[in-house]
Design an enzyme around this catalytic site. Structure first.
Site, mmCIF file in Angstrom:
data_model
loop_
_atom_site.group_PDB
_atom_site.id
_atom_site.type_symbol
_atom_site.label_atom_id
_atom_site.label_comp_id
_atom_site.label_asym_id
_atom_site.label_seq_id
_atom_site.Cartn_x
_atom_site.Cartn_y
_atom_site.Cartn_z
ATOM 1 N N GLU A 1 33.118 93.284 56.422
ATOM 2 C CA GLU A 1 31.770 92.979 56.910
ATOM 3 C C GLU A 1 31.253 93.974 57.948
ATOM 4 O OE1 GLU A 1 31.637 88.890 58.179
ATOM 5 O OE2 GLU A 1 32.314 88.146 56.250
ATOM 6 N N ASN B 1 31.897 88.367 50.812
ATOM 7 C CA ASN B 1 32.188 87.231 51.685
ATOM 8 C C ASN B 1 30.917 86.394 51.720
ATOM 9 O OD1 ASN B 1 34.529 88.631 52.114
ATOM 10 N ND2 ASN B 1 34.175 89.045 54.282
ATOM 11 N N ARG C 1 45.176 87.793 51.724
ATOM 12 C CA ARG C 1 44.359 88.833 52.335
ATOM 13 C C ARG C 1 44.490 88.709 53.848
ATOM 14 N NH1 ARG C 1 38.264 88.895 53.870
ATOM 15 N NH2 ARG C 1 38.156 91.036 54.599
ATOM 16 N N GLU D 1 35.994 86.157 50.722
ATOM 17 C CA GLU D 1 35.928 85.027 51.655
ATOM 18 C C GLU D 1 34.918 84.000 51.170
ATOM 19 O OE1 GLU D 1 35.077 85.893 55.808
ATOM 20 O OE2 GLU D 1 36.539 87.528 55.798
ATOM 21 N N HIS E 1 39.216 94.825 60.499
ATOM 22 C CA HIS E 1 38.484 93.556 60.587
ATOM 23 C C HIS E 1 38.004 93.412 62.044
ATOM 24 C CE1 HIS E 1 38.013 89.439 58.485
ATOM 25 N NE2 HIS E 1 37.397 89.309 59.650
ATOM 26 N N TYR F 1 28.972 82.588 52.396
ATOM 27 C CA TYR F 1 29.075 81.297 53.080
ATOM 28 C C TYR F 1 27.909 80.342 52.881
ATOM 29 C CZ TYR F 1 33.286 82.902 55.437
ATOM 30 O OH TYR F 1 34.563 83.337 55.691
HETATM 31 C C1 PNW Z 1 33.217 86.083 58.608
HETATM 32 N N1 PNW Z 1 26.925 85.531 60.174
HETATM 33 O O1 PNW Z 1 32.406 86.211 59.737
HETATM 34 C C2 PNW Z 1 34.492 86.835 58.981
HETATM 35 O O2 PNW Z 1 34.898 87.805 58.059
HETATM 36 C C3 PNW Z 1 35.614 85.960 59.412
HETATM 37 O O3 PNW Z 1 36.439 86.687 60.287
HETATM 38 C C4 PNW Z 1 35.076 84.676 60.012
HETATM 39 O O4 PNW Z 1 36.061 83.907 60.600
HETATM 40 C C5 PNW Z 1 34.358 83.928 58.907
HETATM 41 O O5 PNW Z 1 33.356 84.737 58.307
HETATM 42 C C6 PNW Z 1 33.728 82.612 59.334
HETATM 43 O O6 PNW Z 1 32.716 82.839 60.285
HETATM 44 C C7 PNW Z 1 31.051 86.006 59.778
HETATM 45 O O7 PNW Z 1 26.429 85.351 61.290
HETATM 46 C C8 PNW Z 1 30.478 85.800 61.024
HETATM 47 O O8 PNW Z 1 26.230 85.559 59.138
HETATM 48 C C9 PNW Z 1 29.121 85.644 61.159
HETATM 49 C C10 PNW Z 1 28.320 85.704 60.045
HETATM 50 C C11 PNW Z 1 28.888 85.906 58.785
HETATM 51 C C12 PNW Z 1 30.244 86.061 58.674
#
Ligand code: PNW
Length: 456
Positions: free
Chosen positions: A164, A290, A74, A363, A118, A292
Site C-alpha cells: 500500500e 488490499n 503473507r 488483504e 510494509h 476493505y
Molecule cells: C491496511 N485507509 O491498512 C494495512 O495493509 C494493514 O497493515 C492494516 O492493518 C489493515 O489494512 C487494516 O487497517 C490500511 O485509510 C489503513 O483507507 C488505512 C486505510 C487502508 C488500509
C-alpha cells in the site's frame, strides 16, 4: 461454487504489527518505532515494542496456521532488522530470524509470501535522507531487496515489494496520520514517485538475478460506486478509482500515471524520464489488491456525506470527489461499510483495466469490537463478512471470468492497528495483549472449513 484446487488461501500480517522485539537481535529503529513513541500519535499511548511477540512465538503461530489449513502466509520483513540503518551493515541475527521463520513455514507445508516493505522505513533513512522524498531511498531499497533475494530467494518464491504505497504517501506525507507524520499537499506525489521507482529497481534486481518465482505489489483500493447514474457522478467514481488504484498501478502496466491525474495536477505530478518509464513499465508479475470497503462517489457534496479524508485515494482536493454511504450498510469497528458486491465490481474493474495480469487479494478482513475473550470467540460478524466477501470473489472468478488466484485474510491474529493501537481487532485469532495468549475465534474455524470444502 468451486474454484481451482491451486487457489492460494492464506493469512497476512506485517512485521511492525506482530513481531515486537523492537530492541532485540540487533534491530535498528524504524519510523514507526519513533512515531509510536511520540506522545499523542497512537490511541491510548500504545506502541508495538512487544505487539504479539511473534519474534519469540513464531513456532506457535505457524502451528496455528497449519491447524487452520492455509497454504500461504503473507508477512513482511522489517528492513531495520536486516539492515539496522537501512543502507549500511547487514545484521546477521536479522537474517537468522527470517531464516528460522521461513524454514518453519516450509517444514509445515506453508508457502511464504514476503512483503519487503510494509511501512517501517529504517529511521536513519528518514533522518539523513528524508525517506521517500529522496530518490536515494529507492536505491537503498533496491540494495536491501537484493540482499533479501540473495539470502532467502532459494526458498521464497513469492515476493511483494511494497504494501500500500498509497498509505505511505497519503497518510504518511499528506494527512499526517501515519509515520513519518508529514502534512503537505505535494509531498504525497513525490513520495509515491520514489516508491514506484523503488519497486522498479527492486524488480530489476530480482529479474536480473535469476532467482525464480514471481514478484508484484500490494495496492489498496476500495470500490467507488457512482451515487447516481449521472455522467458527472459516473466520472467522479472513475476518477476516484484512477487516483487510488490507478495512481500506483498504471505506471507499472502502462508506464505512466492516469491521464486524469496529469490533467488535474500538472507540474505537481512528477514525470517519468524515458529511463524510469522503461524501468517501471511491465515491472509486475501480478496485481495485489488490499480491499476493505465501498463508498458512493459524487461530483457534488452530499448532505451527511463522509468526511472524505481517509480512504479517498489521492489528495481529496485534487480529485473533487465526494464520498457517502448508504444508511443501510453495516459498518465494521473501523466504520468501514460492509458491501460485498463492491468487491466483485472492484475485481472486475482491475481485470478489465489491466488484462493479462493475475490478481491476488493480498488483504481483506474486518475490525470487530471484542472487549473480552468470550465476545471474540463468538465473532459471528466476521464469519458473515468473510462469507459475503469470499462469495463475491467467487462470482468475479466463476461468473465474470476474472483471473483471481489467491485470497489472504487480514489478519492471522489481532495486532497493532497503527494509529488505533490495540483498540481495533482484526484477527481470526484473539491475542490477549497482557498474557500474549492466542485464542482462536469462531471465524478461525469458519475459514478452516471454508478452505477444506473448497479443496475437495
Ligand atoms: C491496511 N485507509 O491498512 C494495512 O495493509 C494493514 O497493515 C492494516 O492493518 C489493515 O489494512 C487494516 O487497517 C490500511 O485509510 C489503513 O483507507 C488505512 C486505510 C487502508 C488500509
Amino acid at each position: 461454487m468451486k474454484i481451482s484446487k491451486d487457489f492460494v488461501w492464506g493469512v497476512a500480517t506485517a512485521a511492525y504489527q506482530v513481531e515486537g522485539a523492537w530492541l532485540e537481535g540487533g534491530k535498528g529503529f524504524s519510523i514507526w518505532d519513533g512515531y509510536a513513541h511520540i506522545p499523542g500519535k497512537i490511541l491510548n499511548g500504545d506502541n508495538a515494542d512487544v505487539a504479539c511477540d511473534q519474534y519469540h512465538r513464531y513456532e506457535e503461530d505457524v502451528a496455528l496456521m497449519k491447524e487452520l489449513g492455509v497454504t500461504a502466509y503473507r508477512f513482511s520483513f522489517a528492513w531495520s532488522r536486516i539492515i539496522p540503518d537501512g543502507s549500511g551493515e547487514i545484521n546477521p541475527a536479522g537474517i537468522d530470524y527470517y531464516n528460522r521463520l521461513i524454514n518453519c513455514l516450509l517444514e509445515n507445508g506453508i508457502v511464504p509470501w514476503v512483503t519487503l516493505f510494509h511501512w517501517d522505513l529504517p529511521l536513519a533513512l528518514q533522518m539523513t535522507h528524508d525517506g521517500w522524498l529522496n530518490r536515494k531511498t529507492a536505491e537503498f531499497f533496491a540494495r536491501y531487496a537484493r540482499i533479501c533475494f540473495d539470502s532467502f530467494g532459494d526458498r521464497v518464491k513469492n515476493w511483494i515489494t511494497l504494501n500500500e504505497p498509497w498509505c505511505s504517501s497519503v497518510l504518511g506525507h499528506g494527512l499526517s496520520v501515519f509515520a513519518p507524520g508529514r502534512q503537505s499537499p505535494d509531498e504525497p506525489y513525490v513520495a509515491a514517485h520514489n516508491l514506484l521507482i523503488a519497486h522498479g529497481l527492486a524488480v530489476k534486481e530480482f529479474r536480473g538475478g535469476g532467482f525464480g518465482g514471481v514478484i508484484g505489489i500490494s495496492n489498496n483500493c476500495d470500490w467507488r460506486e457512482p451515487l447516481t447514474d449521472s455522467e458527472a457522478n459516473r466520472s467522479a467514481a472513475q476518477r476516484a478509482l484512477e487516483f487510488f488504484y490507478g495512481w500506483f498501478t498504471d505506471p507499472l502496466v502502462f508506464g505512466d500515471y492516469p491521464a486524469i491525474m496529469r490533467e488535474r495536477l500538472g507540474g505537481r505530478l512528477p514525470d517519468f524520464t524515458d529511463e524510469d518509464r522503461k524501468l517501471v513499465k511491465g515491472s509486475t508479475d501480478f496485481l495485489g489488491l488490499n480491499h476493505y470497503s465501498t463508498a458512493f462517489a459524487s461530483a457534488e457534496p452530499v448532505p451527511g456525506g463522509l468526511d472524505s479524508v481517509c480512504g479517498n485515494g489521492g489528495m481529496s482536493n485534487d480529485q473533487e470527489v465526494y464520498l457517502s454511504h448508504h444508511p443501510d450498510w453495516e459498518k465494521t469497528d473501523l466504520q468501514w461499510s460492509v458491501v460485498p458486491w463492491g468487491f466483485r465490481k472492484m475485481l472486475n474493474w482491475i481485470g478489465d483495466r489491466y488484462p493479462g495480469l493475475p490478481i491476488y487479494v493480498t488483504e481483506n478482513g474486518c475490525a470487530v469490537a471484542e472487549p473480552d475473550a468470550a465476545t471474540a470467540k463468538d465473532d459471528e460478524f466476521r464469519c458473515r463478512f468473510m462469507g459475503g466477501y469470499i462469495d463475491a470473489m467467487k462470482e468475479a472468478i466463476l461468473v465474470d471470468g476474472k483471473d483471481v488466484r489467491g485470497y489472504f485474510v487480514w489478519s492471522l491474529m489481532d495486532n497493532f492497528e497503527w494509529a488505533f493501537g490495540y483498540s481495533k481487532r482484526l484477527g481470526l485469532i484473539r491475542c490477549d495483549f497482557n498474557t500474549l495468549e492466542r485464542i482462536p475465534k469462531k471465524s478461525y474455524y469458519y475459514y478452516r472449513d471454508l478452505i477444506k470444502n473448497s479443496q475437495e
